[in-house]
Design a protein around this motif. Structure first.
Motif, PDB file in Angstrom:
ATOM      1  N   VAL A  47       6.344   0.487  -7.185  1.00  0.00           N
ATOM      2  CA  VAL A  47       5.708  -1.198  -7.863  1.00  0.00           C
ATOM      3  C   VAL A  47       7.090  -1.683  -7.952  1.00  0.00           C
ATOM      4  N   GLY A  48       7.443  -1.084  -8.592  1.00  0.00           N
ATOM      5  CA  GLY A  48       9.412  -1.480  -9.307  1.00  0.00           C
ATOM      6  C   GLY A  48       9.549  -2.128  -7.745  1.00  0.00           C
ATOM      7  N   ARG A  58       5.646  -7.263 -11.738  1.00  0.00           N
ATOM      8  CA  ARG A  58       5.558  -6.042 -11.748  1.00  0.00           C
ATOM      9  C   ARG A  58       3.833  -5.703 -11.917  1.00  0.00           C
ATOM     10  N   PRO A  59       2.826  -6.642 -13.695  1.00  0.00           N
ATOM     11  CA  PRO A  59       2.319  -6.796 -14.005  1.00  0.00           C
ATOM     12  C   PRO A  59       1.011  -7.691 -12.192  1.00  0.00           C
ATOM     13  N   GLN A  63      -1.974  -5.172 -10.071  1.00  0.00           N
ATOM     14  CA  GLN A  63      -3.077  -5.976 -10.283  1.00  0.00           C
ATOM     15  C   GLN A  63      -3.857  -6.102  -8.214  1.00  0.00           C
ATOM     16  N   HIS A  64      -2.364  -6.328  -7.679  1.00  0.00           N
ATOM     17  CA  HIS A  64      -2.893  -6.351  -5.994  1.00  0.00           C
ATOM     18  C   HIS A  64      -2.503  -5.315  -5.386  1.00  0.00           C
ATOM     19  N   LEU A  65      -2.247  -4.898  -5.356  1.00  0.00           N
ATOM     20  CA  LEU A  65      -2.513  -2.999  -4.940  1.00  0.00           C
ATOM     21  C   LEU A  65      -3.787  -2.399  -5.555  1.00  0.00           C
ATOM     22  N   ALA A  66      -3.635  -2.445  -6.578  1.00  0.00           N
ATOM     23  CA  ALA A  66      -5.643  -2.095  -7.061  1.00  0.00           C
ATOM     24  C   ALA A  66      -6.906  -2.736  -5.500  1.00  0.00           C
ATOM     25  N   HIS A  82       6.859   7.606 -10.079  1.00  0.00           N
ATOM     26  CA  HIS A  82       6.420   7.341  -9.860  1.00  0.00           C
ATOM     27  C   HIS A  82       5.161   7.226  -8.862  1.00  0.00           C
ATOM     28  N   VAL A  83       4.715   6.536  -8.667  1.00  0.00           N
ATOM     29  CA  VAL A  83       3.566   6.342  -7.689  1.00  0.00           C
ATOM     30  C   VAL A  83       3.987   5.561  -6.080  1.00  0.00           C
ATOM     31  N   VAL A  84       4.690   6.047  -5.254  1.00  0.00           N
ATOM     32  CA  VAL A  84       4.471   5.714  -4.049  1.00  0.00           C
ATOM     33  C   VAL A  84       3.256   5.168  -2.946  1.00  0.00           C
TER      34      VAL A  84
END
Length: 114
Positions: A47-48, A58-59, A63-66, A82-84
């Protein structure tokens, strides 16, 4: 419009297929999500890194990635803390590539090809 009389026409997509395609296009109709998918079509990012690459908070990226993940367009894996993220598969990568090639033709005046 000409339609052949024989059975050489491709089968119509099912209602479920059309619904899934419409859902995917709705997700991609947001500029930030399309830019995220372009990046994720070319590699894996946390995300970063995505937030920094796009200049988006980042927030908002999370949200878009979710949404993209729930829509089946991205997948994740853990790398330490980290989540990639990455594009789900070759179909999604191809879709992103083709729609952006189409857009390039639209804005640059590059001749169309069949």
């Amino acid at each position: 419009m000409y339609a052949p009389d024989d059975d050489s026409r491709p089968a119509q997509p099912t209602a479920e297929q059309v619904s899934a395609a419409v859902h995917a296009f709705r997700l991609l109709s947001d500029g930030t999500r399309l830019r995220l998918m372009w990046l994720l079509s070319h590699g894996e990012y946390d995300v970063g890194s995505l937030a920094a690459a796009l200049g988006v908070a980042r927030p908002s990226v999370s949200q878009h990635l979710a949404k993209l993940r729930s829509g089946g367009l991205v997948q994740t894996r853990r790398e330490g803390r980290h989540v990639v993220y990455r594009a789900r598969d070759a179909h999604v990568r191809s879709l992103i590539k083709e729609i952006l090639f189409h857009a390039d033709h639209e804005v640059s005046g590059i001749p169309r090809h069949d």
